[in-house]
Design a protein around this motif. Sequence first.
Motif, PDB file in Angstrom:
ATOM      1  N   LEU A   1      30.919  63.080  51.681  1.00 44.71           N
ATOM      2  CA  LEU A   1      31.017  61.746  52.270  1.00 44.71           C
ATOM      3  C   LEU A   1      30.260  61.637  53.599  1.00 44.71           C
ATOM      4  O   LEU A   1      29.442  60.728  53.797  1.00 44.71           O
ATOM      5  CB  LEU A   1      32.483  61.366  52.461  1.00 44.71           C
ATOM      6  N   GLN A   2      30.514  62.554  54.515  1.00 41.46           N
ATOM      7  CA  GLN A   2      29.844  62.491  55.811  1.00 41.46           C
ATOM      8  C   GLN A   2      28.336  62.639  55.676  1.00 41.46           C
ATOM      9  O   GLN A   2      27.559  61.891  56.286  1.00 41.46           O
ATOM     10  CB  GLN A   2      30.385  63.578  56.747  1.00 41.46           C
ATOM     11  N   THR A   3      27.916  63.593  54.863  1.00 52.16           N
ATOM     12  CA  THR A   3      26.484  63.841  54.691  1.00 52.16           C
ATOM     13  C   THR A   3      25.785  62.632  54.088  1.00 52.16           C
ATOM     14  O   THR A   3      24.697  62.233  54.540  1.00 52.16           O
ATOM     15  CB  THR A   3      26.263  65.071  53.795  1.00 52.16           C
ATOM     16  N   VAL A   4      26.384  62.040  53.070  1.00 57.56           N
ATOM     17  CA  VAL A   4      25.784  60.885  52.411  1.00 57.56           C
ATOM     18  C   VAL A   4      25.661  59.710  53.376  1.00 57.56           C
ATOM     19  O   VAL A   4      24.638  59.017  53.414  1.00 57.56           O
ATOM     20  CB  VAL A   4      26.608  60.494  51.163  1.00 57.56           C
ATOM     21  N   ILE A   5      26.705  59.476  54.184  1.00 59.73           N
ATOM     22  CA  ILE A   5      26.636  58.373  55.133  1.00 59.73           C
ATOM     23  C   ILE A   5      25.567  58.634  56.185  1.00 59.73           C
ATOM     24  O   ILE A   5      24.774  57.740  56.530  1.00 59.73           O
ATOM     25  CB  ILE A   5      28.015  58.137  55.773  1.00 59.73           C
ATOM     26  N   LYS A   6      25.505  59.842  56.705  1.00 59.21           N
ATOM     27  CA  LYS A   6      24.494  60.169  57.723  1.00 59.21           C
ATOM     28  C   LYS A   6      23.078  60.004  57.178  1.00 59.21           C
ATOM     29  O   LYS A   6      22.201  59.464  57.851  1.00 59.21           O
ATOM     30  CB  LYS A   6      24.690  61.603  58.208  1.00 59.21           C
ATOM     31  N   GLN A   7      22.857  60.460  55.946  1.00 62.72           N
ATOM     32  CA  GLN A   7      21.496  60.518  55.418  1.00 62.72           C
ATOM     33  C   GLN A   7      21.085  59.278  54.626  1.00 62.72           C
ATOM     34  O   GLN A   7      19.895  58.912  54.638  1.00 62.72           O
ATOM     35  CB  GLN A   7      21.347  61.755  54.518  1.00 62.72           C
ATOM     36  N   ASP A   8      22.044  58.638  53.954  1.00 58.51           N
ATOM     37  CA  ASP A   8      21.661  57.610  52.986  1.00 58.51           C
ATOM     38  C   ASP A   8      22.178  56.207  53.281  1.00 58.51           C
ATOM     39  O   ASP A   8      21.714  55.246  52.642  1.00 58.51           O
ATOM     40  CB  ASP A   8      22.155  58.015  51.585  1.00 58.51           C
ATOM     41  N   LEU A   9      23.136  56.048  54.198  1.00 59.08           N
ATOM     42  CA  LEU A   9      23.738  54.732  54.405  1.00 59.08           C
ATOM     43  C   LEU A   9      22.724  53.705  54.879  1.00 59.08           C
ATOM     44  O   LEU A   9      22.694  52.571  54.388  1.00 59.08           O
ATOM     45  CB  LEU A   9      24.903  54.831  55.399  1.00 59.08           C
ATOM     46  N   LYS A  10      21.880  54.074  55.816  1.00 56.01           N
ATOM     47  CA  LYS A  10      20.913  53.117  56.359  1.00 56.01           C
ATOM     48  C   LYS A  10      19.979  52.605  55.263  1.00 56.01           C
ATOM     49  O   LYS A  10      19.732  51.398  55.149  1.00 56.01           O
ATOM     50  CB  LYS A  10      20.102  53.756  57.480  1.00 56.01           C
ATOM     51  N   GLY A  11      19.468  53.526  54.443  1.00 57.58           N
ATOM     52  CA  GLY A  11      18.592  53.106  53.349  1.00 57.58           C
ATOM     53  C   GLY A  11      19.306  52.264  52.318  1.00 57.58           C
ATOM     54  O   GLY A  11      18.753  51.289  51.790  1.00 57.58           O
ATOM     55  N   TYR A  12      20.554  52.627  52.020  1.00 61.74           N
ATOM     56  CA  TYR A  12      21.341  51.853  51.055  1.00 61.74           C
ATOM     57  C   TYR A  12      21.573  50.436  51.559  1.00 61.74           C
ATOM     58  O   TYR A  12      21.413  49.459  50.806  1.00 61.74           O
ATOM     59  CB  TYR A  12      22.670  52.547  50.789  1.00 61.74           C
ATOM     60  N   LEU A  13      21.953  50.290  52.827  1.00 59.29           N
ATOM     61  CA  LEU A  13      22.203  48.959  53.384  1.00 59.29           C
ATOM     62  C   LEU A  13      20.945  48.101  53.357  1.00 59.29           C
ATOM     63  O   LEU A  13      21.023  46.876  53.231  1.00 59.29           O
ATOM     64  CB  LEU A  13      22.745  49.075  54.806  1.00 59.29           C
ATOM     65  N   THR A  14      19.788  48.727  53.480  1.00 65.32           N
ATOM     66  CA  THR A  14      18.518  47.993  53.473  1.00 65.32           C
ATOM     67  C   THR A  14      18.126  47.545  52.065  1.00 65.32           C
ATOM     68  O   THR A  14      17.609  46.434  51.869  1.00 65.32           O
ATOM     69  CB  THR A  14      17.392  48.858  54.061  1.00 65.32           C
ATOM     70  N   ASN A  15      18.404  48.393  51.077  1.00 64.88           N
ATOM     71  CA  ASN A  15      17.886  48.155  49.725  1.00 64.88           C
ATOM     72  C   ASN A  15      18.930  47.761  48.695  1.00 64.88           C
ATOM     73  O   ASN A  15      18.581  47.530  47.534  1.00 64.88           O
ATOM     74  CB  ASN A  15      17.169  49.416  49.227  1.00 64.88           C
ATOM     75  N   ARG A  16      20.191  47.699  49.061  1.00 61.63           N
ATOM     76  CA  ARG A  16      21.235  47.447  48.073  1.00 61.63           C
ATOM     77  C   ARG A  16      21.094  46.062  47.441  1.00 61.63           C
ATOM     78  O   ARG A  16      20.567  45.122  48.040  1.00 61.63           O
ATOM     79  CB  ARG A  16      22.622  47.586  48.707  1.00 61.63           C
ATOM     80  N   GLN A  17      21.588  45.960  46.219  1.00 63.42           N
ATOM     81  CA  GLN A  17      21.593  44.699  45.491  1.00 63.42           C
ATOM     82  C   GLN A  17      23.001  44.091  45.543  1.00 63.42           C
ATOM     83  O   GLN A  17      23.986  44.791  45.731  1.00 63.42           O
ATOM     84  CB  GLN A  17      21.182  44.924  44.037  1.00 63.42           C
ATOM     85  N   GLU A  18      23.067  42.784  45.363  1.00 66.31           N
ATOM     86  CA  GLU A  18      24.341  42.085  45.260  1.00 66.31           C
ATOM     87  C   GLU A  18      24.430  41.402  43.907  1.00 66.31           C
ATOM     88  O   GLU A  18      23.408  41.123  43.270  1.00 66.31           O
ATOM     89  CB  GLU A  18      24.477  41.040  46.377  1.00 66.31           C
ATOM     90  N   LEU A  19      25.657  41.148  43.474  1.00 66.53           N
ATOM     91  CA  LEU A  19      25.851  40.417  42.223  1.00 66.53           C
ATOM     92  C   LEU A  19      25.222  39.035  42.325  1.00 66.53           C
ATOM     93  O   LEU A  19      25.383  38.345  43.334  1.00 66.53           O
ATOM     94  CB  LEU A  19      27.342  40.260  41.921  1.00 66.53           C
ATOM     95  N   ASP A  20      24.517  38.641  41.303  1.00 70.88           N
ATOM     96  CA  ASP A  20      23.964  37.294  41.219  1.00 70.88           C
ATOM     97  C   ASP A  20      25.063  36.373  40.693  1.00 70.88           C
ATOM     98  O   ASP A  20      25.453  36.465  39.529  1.00 70.88           O
ATOM     99  CB  ASP A  20      22.755  37.278  40.284  1.00 70.88           C
ATOM    100  N   GLU A  21      25.557  35.500  41.552  1.00 70.28           N
ATOM    101  CA  GLU A  21      26.686  34.649  41.173  1.00 70.28           C
ATOM    102  C   GLU A  21      26.373  33.776  39.965  1.00 70.28           C
ATOM    103  O   GLU A  21      27.243  33.514  39.136  1.00 70.28           O
ATOM    104  CB  GLU A  21      27.099  33.766  42.355  1.00 70.28           C
ATOM    105  N   HIS A  22      25.142  33.312  39.847  1.00 71.40           N
ATOM    106  CA  HIS A  22      24.788  32.445  38.721  1.00 71.40           C
ATOM    107  C   HIS A  22      24.916  33.211  37.399  1.00 71.40           C
ATOM    108  O   HIS A  22      25.407  32.671  36.405  1.00 71.40           O
ATOM    109  CB  HIS A  22      23.360  31.908  38.899  1.00 71.40           C
TER     110      HIS A  22
END
Length: 377
Positions: free
Chosen positions: A138-159
Motif C-alpha cells: 500500500l505505501q509503496t504503491v501510493i508513493k510511486q503510482d498515486l500521482k500518475g493514477y490521479l492524472t490518468n484515471r478514468q471515471e464512469l460515463d454517466e450517460h
Amino acid sequence: MFDELIEEVDSQEFQQVLKGFGYGGLLMQVGNCKYLPINSTLLDQETGAPVDENDSASAGKIVSYYYRFKRSLAEDMQNSALIISHGGSGSILEALQFHKPIVCVTNSRLMHNHQVELAERLSTSPYNYLLPCDPSTLQTVIKQDLKGYLTNRQELDEHVVVKSLADFGKRFQQEVSFTRHHSNKKDDDDRPTTRPKSNKTMVVLGSGGHTAEMFYLLKHIHGDYNRLSYVLADSDKRSYDKIVEFEQTSAASSYSVHQIPRSRNVGQSYFFSIFTTIYAFFYCLLLVFRDKPDIVICNGPGTCVPIVIAAVLFRFLRIHACKIVYIESIARVQHLSLSGKILQYVANWMIVQWPSLIPEYNDSKSNNKPSSSSLKK
C-alpha cells in the motif's frame, strides 16, 4: 475491512505518506476488525463526536478518526478526496458512483480470490478506474503510482451507465412479465383486457458486495413490483440495515424479511457445504411454499441455491409457477461462481457482467443465452 489493512492505514508512517500528498484528514470504518487503531480517535457512531480525544490531531500528524459501522458510507464517500477501499465489489461500485479516486486493497487470503480479479480488471485499459495493491504494498504503491493514477484515471460515463441500467430495467420487465386477464371489462374490440400483474418478488441477498450489487440494480427495475420479500442468511448482520435504508426511499407499498440457514459459509469446503445446503433446502421449501413468489431474483451467494431449487421443484410439480432471474456478481471476471454453474440450467434469465464469461455458460442445456453487461467508459 480486514485487520492488515486497518493496521497499515493506522500506522504513523502511512499517515505521513498521506500528509505528504496534501491530505489533512483520515476517516476509517474498521468493522469487526480485531485490531483497534492506536493512532486514531474513536468516533461515536450515533453522534459522530470523538469518544476520547488523543494526540492524533497534534502538530505534525494527520487528523485521523475511526468508527465501527455506519448504515451508509455515502456521505463519507461524497466528502472524501481519496477512497482507500478493500476489494469488495459493493464498496468499489459505490465509490465509482461518486466519481472518487480509489486505492483498492485486496485481501489475498480469501478463497478463490475474486477481489484480485476484479481489481486488476478495473485498473487496466480501457477502464483505469482504480489503483490496486495489497496491504504490504500500500505505501509503496501510493508513493510511486498515486500521482500518475490521479492524472490518468478514468471515471464512469454517466450517460453510458444510465442507458445500460435503463436497458436492464426494460429487459427485466420483458423477461419476467406476467399478465392478469379481466373478463369483466371490455376494450374497443370487445376482447378481455389485460394489464401487468402486481408481482410478488423474492429478492435473495448475499452479504457485503452481493447485497450492494443487488440494491444497485433494484433501484433501476421499473414496474409494478410493490410486494418485495427479502431473504438473507441468519448469519448476515449487515444486509438488514441495507434493506431498511433502501425501503426508506422506495415506492414499494410493503415488504417482508426472512432469515434462513446459510447453505455455505465463506471458506467452507464444498464437501461439508453439501450437508448444510440440504438442511437449508428443507427450510427454504417451507418458505417458498408459504410465500409463493412470482419472481425470484438472486446474484450469486450460496444462500440463493436452496431457494431457487425449491422454486423450481414447485414449478415442476405444478404447485406454483415462478420465474427465476440469476445475476452473476461483477466480481466474477474469469469464471462463473458455483451458484452460477448450478443455476444456469434452471434460470429463466441469466446475466453475466463480463463478456469473457459467456463461453463458460453452457447454453446447450438452457433455453436462454445469458445477457452480458459491464462497466464501460
